[in-house]
Design an enzyme around this catalytic site. Structure first.
Site, PDB file in Angstrom:
ATOM      1  N   GLU A 151       0.668  -0.873   0.017  1.00  0.00           N
ATOM      2  CA  GLU A 151      -0.202   0.438  -0.403  1.00  0.00           C
ATOM      3  C   GLU A 151       0.857   1.172  -0.240  1.00  0.00           C
ATOM      4  O   GLU A 151       1.158   2.074   0.734  1.00  0.00           O
ATOM      5  CB  GLU A 151      -0.584   0.027   1.254  1.00  0.00           C
ATOM      6  CG  GLU A 151      -2.231  -0.936   0.898  1.00  0.00           C
ATOM      7  CD  GLU A 151      -3.268  -0.899   2.446  1.00  0.00           C
ATOM      8  OE1 GLU A 151      -3.299   0.211   2.492  1.00  0.00           O
ATOM      9  OE2 GLU A 151      -4.179  -1.976   1.899  1.00  0.00           O
ATOM     10  N   GLU A 340      -4.688  -8.025   0.261  1.00  0.00           N
ATOM     11  CA  GLU A 340      -5.145  -8.385   2.098  1.00  0.00           C
ATOM     12  C   GLU A 340      -6.855  -8.359   2.369  1.00  0.00           C
ATOM     13  O   GLU A 340      -7.705  -7.764   1.028  1.00  0.00           O
ATOM     14  CB  GLU A 340      -5.146  -7.400   2.605  1.00  0.00           C
ATOM     15  CG  GLU A 340      -3.816  -7.198   3.340  1.00  0.00           C
ATOM     16  CD  GLU A 340      -2.993  -5.765   4.423  1.00  0.00           C
ATOM     17  OE1 GLU A 340      -4.583  -5.524   4.151  1.00  0.00           O
ATOM     18  OE2 GLU A 340      -2.240  -6.020   4.516  1.00  0.00           O
TER      19      GLU A 340
HETATM   20  C1  NOJ Z   1      -3.568  -2.287   5.034  1.00  0.00           C
HETATM   21  C2  NOJ Z   1      -2.248  -3.073   6.432  1.00  0.00           C
HETATM   22  O1  NOJ Z   1      -1.861  -3.210   5.219  1.00  0.00           O
HETATM   23  C3  NOJ Z   1      -2.354  -3.789   7.513  1.00  0.00           C
HETATM   24  O2  NOJ Z   1      -1.138  -3.966   8.033  1.00  0.00           O
HETATM   25  C4  NOJ Z   1      -3.306  -3.701   8.277  1.00  0.00           C
HETATM   26  O3  NOJ Z   1      -3.324  -3.746   9.478  1.00  0.00           O
HETATM   27  C5  NOJ Z   1      -4.756  -3.179   7.509  1.00  0.00           C
HETATM   28  N1  NOJ Z   1      -4.709  -2.650   6.522  1.00  0.00           N
HETATM   29  C6  NOJ Z   1      -5.359  -2.865   8.481  1.00  0.00           C
HETATM   30  O4  NOJ Z   1      -5.798  -1.773   8.828  1.00  0.00           O
END
Ligand code: NOJ
Length: 430
Positions: A151, A340
């Site tokens: 991200e 994710e």
């Molecule tokens: C994106 C992130 O990559 C991750 O580290 C985080 O825990 C999740 N979103 C949830 O916020």
């Protein structure tokens, strides 16, 4: 999982400081002034935790490498014990017949590099290339699946524009160069992995969010379009060789202007084998002249009275389906993985059981939405549940829990939640 959120052992065996170690020492930056120093202690418990991965039936394990564990000063001397740790994790995965899926950068920049400007410094390309080369050379014989950045919009906007994440910097003067350097590092990381790792499968991961105008008024539609550029297009389009999004948006023009003198514009793209998508919510946007530069603001899920998680993020599997379809429309995207997907709900641990029905419902709906996209022709071949264990959720500290496994931060006791058992049954075809 990400190193900073799980490993702990912040000063063990030669690890250097990361920007999250230092940022979390600043009062009021993290909820409850929580620190990632111990986190889930994965550094010491990786064997047991990988057994849990196995027990739940997962065939693939995503984790990130901690840059300051490999290069405590960010550059310079390599920490052999850091290399040894990841060798052990990788070998343990292989022993258990689990495929290691490695992220190079999941937000834990060495503090030493931040002192030199971190992502705002054009030397980042050089620093990141060295770090990538070391990882590729040491782990590439066994690790074939790679995610270069996690991200980039997340860490550049929250960390270098809004100051909510480490390193806590603000303003366009930090944001613009951080964007550019992240885009360059992302493509260069891909090239290095390609040249060093035989038969590598290389991707990078993007946050994304369907952006919906609050009304059909032209100013709301335009505001939504600006946010869409920021949230969805700013990083992928240069990576695909399309350059910065070409739009009538003063912000972007300023950025192009600010970055014109920058080096290596032609090196922003790489032919990624897959694109990782990470989607948590759709965003509803309305025009707001008070907000500097972007002149837009979000109308939160609670205000719209739509179902949402305890993070305040709208639950909407149809929107998940639509965002997958929209990324598939880019000609050069060959393969999509959901790197994710998950939800924070307040869990209750009672008599050794966490009955997290809402999370199960979430996964059911989102996986179904992904299958729908696949049936309609999207080449989508993987879904990573976020995340294995409750862990250090950045500025939210330990209160926001996304895990399939409950972790008591005091005792480190692990309890598989019902969502974890649900996955086990799903993966076993029950
Ligand atoms: C994106 C992130 O990559 C991750 O580290 C985080 O825990 C999740 N979103 C949830 O916020």
């Amino acid at each position: 999982m990400a190193a900073q959120q799980n490993e702990g052992a912040w000063n063990k065996d030669g690890r250097g400081l990361s920007i999250w170690d230092t940022f979390s020492r600043r009062k009021g930056k993290i909820k409850g002034n929580a620190k990632p120093s111990i986190a889930c202690d994965f550094y010491h418990r990786y064997k047991d935790d990988l057994l849990l991965v196995k027990a739940l039936g997962f065939k693939v394990f995503r984790f990130s490498i901690s840059w300051p564990r490999i290069l405590p000063e960010g550059t310079g001397k390599v920490n052999k014990e850091g290399i040894a740790f990841y060798n052990k994790v990788i070998d343990e995965c292989l022993k258990l017949d689990i495929i290691p899926f490695v992220t190079l950068y999941h937000w834990d920049l060495p503090h030493a590099l931040e002192k030199e400007g971190g992502w705002t410094n054009y030397r980042m390309l050089q620093w990141f290339s060295r770090y990538t080369t070391i990882c590729a050379e040491n782990f590439g014989d066994r690790v074939k699946n790679w995610i270069v950045l996690n991200e980039p919009m997340g860490f550049t906007s929250l960390g270098y524009m809004l100051g909510k994440h480490a390193p806590g910097k603000t303003g366009m003067k930090n944001f613009f160069p951080a964007i550019h350097n992240a885009i360059l590092a992302q493509a260069e990381g891909g090239r290095i992995l390609r040249s060093v790792v035989n038969k590598a499968f290389i991707g990078t991961s993007f946050s994304c969010s369907e952006v919906i105008p609050y009304s059909l008024k032209p100013e709301d539609v335009k505001a939504a379009n600006r946010i869409d550029i920021l949230m969805n297009r700013l990083f992928i389009e240069p990576a695909l060789g399309m350059g910065y999004p070409n739009a009538d948006f003063a912000f972007l023009q300023k950025m192009e202007f600010a970055n014109k003198g920058w080096k290596y514009m032609e090196r922003m793209s790489f032919d990624f084998d897959f694109i990782g998508l990470q989607n948590y919510f759709p965003t509803v946007i309305k025009h707001n002249p008070i907000i500097p530069v972007i002149q837009a603001s979000e109308v939160k899920a609670a205000a719209r009275k739509v179902p949402h998680t305890d993070m305040g993020w709208e639950l909407n599997a149809d929107s998940f389906y639509r965002i997958i379809k929209s990324f598939w429309e880019y000609d050069k995207v060959k393969n999509i993985l959901i790197t994710e997907s998950g939800a924070f709900f307040k869990d209750e641990l009672k008599d050794g059981i966490v009955n997290d029905e809402k999370r199960i419902d979430y996964f059911q709906q989102y996986i179904k939405a992904m299958h729908r996209a696949k049936k309609e022709g999207v080449n989508i071949n993987g879904y990573f549940a976020w995340t294995l264990m409750d862990n250090f959720e950045w500025a939210e500290g330990y209160h926001a829990k996304f895990g399939l496994i409950h972790v008591d931060p005091e005792t480190q006791l692990r309890t598989i939640k019902n969502s974890g058992y649900w996955f086990r049954d799903l993966l076993n075809g029950k």
